[in-house]
Design a protein around this motif. Sequence first.
Motif, short mmCIF file in Angstrom:
data_model
loop_
_atom_site.label_atom_id
_atom_site.label_comp_id
_atom_site.label_asym_id
_atom_site.label_seq_id
_atom_site.Cartn_x
_atom_site.Cartn_y
_atom_site.Cartn_z
N ILE A 6 41.73 33.48 36.66
CA ILE A 6 42.00 33.82 35.26
C ILE A 6 41.99 35.34 35.11
O ILE A 6 40.97 35.99 35.36
N ASP A 7 43.12 35.89 34.71
CA ASP A 7 43.22 37.33 34.44
C ASP A 7 43.04 37.53 32.94
O ASP A 7 43.81 36.98 32.13
N PHE A 8 42.04 38.33 32.58
CA PHE A 8 41.69 38.54 31.17
C PHE A 8 41.98 40.00 30.83
O PHE A 8 41.24 40.91 31.22
N VAL A 9 43.08 40.23 30.13
CA VAL A 9 43.51 41.59 29.76
C VAL A 9 42.95 41.89 28.38
O VAL A 9 43.22 41.16 27.41
N SER A 10 42.17 42.97 28.28
CA SER A 10 41.47 43.21 27.02
C SER A 10 40.99 44.66 26.92
O SER A 10 41.08 45.43 27.86
N ASP A 11 40.46 44.98 25.74
CA ASP A 11 39.87 46.29 25.49
C ASP A 11 38.44 46.11 24.98
O ASP A 11 38.14 45.13 24.29
N ILE A 12 37.59 47.07 25.30
CA ILE A 12 36.19 47.01 24.87
C ILE A 12 36.08 47.06 23.35
O ILE A 12 35.19 46.45 22.75
N TYR A 173 51.03 48.11 34.87
CA TYR A 173 51.46 46.81 35.40
C TYR A 173 51.52 45.77 34.28
O TYR A 173 52.52 45.06 34.14
N TRP A 174 50.46 45.68 33.50
CA TRP A 174 50.42 44.64 32.46
C TRP A 174 51.42 44.93 31.35
O TRP A 174 52.01 44.00 30.79
N HIS A 175 51.63 46.19 31.04
CA HIS A 175 52.68 46.53 30.07
C HIS A 175 54.04 46.08 30.60
O HIS A 175 54.86 45.54 29.85
N ALA A 176 54.26 46.30 31.89
CA ALA A 176 55.53 45.90 32.50
C ALA A 176 55.71 44.39 32.50
O ALA A 176 56.85 43.89 32.52
N GLN A 177 54.60 43.65 32.48
CA GLN A 177 54.66 42.19 32.41
C GLN A 177 54.89 41.68 30.98
O GLN A 177 54.96 40.48 30.76
N GLY A 178 54.98 42.61 30.04
CA GLY A 178 55.24 42.22 28.66
C GLY A 178 54.00 42.06 27.81
O GLY A 178 54.10 41.60 26.67
N ILE A 179 52.85 42.44 28.34
CA ILE A 179 51.61 42.34 27.57
C ILE A 179 51.55 43.50 26.58
O ILE A 179 51.50 44.66 26.97
#
Length: 217
Positions: A6-12, A173-179
């Motif tokens: 599980i990849d969890f993309v987030s900000d503090i 990378y995550w921006h490039a994935q559309g996140i």
Amino acid sequence: MTRLKIDFVSDIVCPWCVVGLGALRAALAQHPTVTAEIVFHPFELNPAMPREGQNVVEHVAEKYGATPEQSANNRQRIRDAAAAFGFAMNGDASSRIYNSFDAHRLLDWARGAGRQAALKDVLFRAYFTDRADISDPDQLVAAAGESGLDRAEAAAILASDAHADAVRQAEAYWHAQGIAAVPSIIFDDRYLVQGAQPVEVFDRVIRKLTQAQAATA
């Protein structure tokens, strides 16, 4: 035993990320035969935020056009949602948004040390419950120590540019994935869940993946 990545993309400084993580963990708890590896990835909601931060009411007014009343109502919604998972949100109209880049650098280091989840939890609590300045090196060193990491090594990292490139590359990378919004949770590189969804949504994805693994076993 089913294993999930599980990849969890987030900000503090993202309150809905706290709620989303709580819902994800609650869903996983309903599946005792599932072993999940949760990897936290960086996403800065406010990469240009100055060192001194900004008042939260001013920030949401500038960024989203929210009135003070709307901001207060949203804080209450978040407070109630987080409380359902045992998390105390203590922010009010005097709270501040801070730059989170250095916190992400420490999280990248903590991943290699096997303490990333522990540090993530400590940082969330420091910012949202204790209202600490999570851009302050002393606060970050204290968080590292509380999560079982070496304080001296944490201080050395913060005094250098260590892990800065890794964070920037991960964000790119995550921006490039559309996140483009967080939390974004990716299961086994196959299913994307965005936002602080209810436990039932995460439960359905976990069931689908466990069934798929069983069918191919």
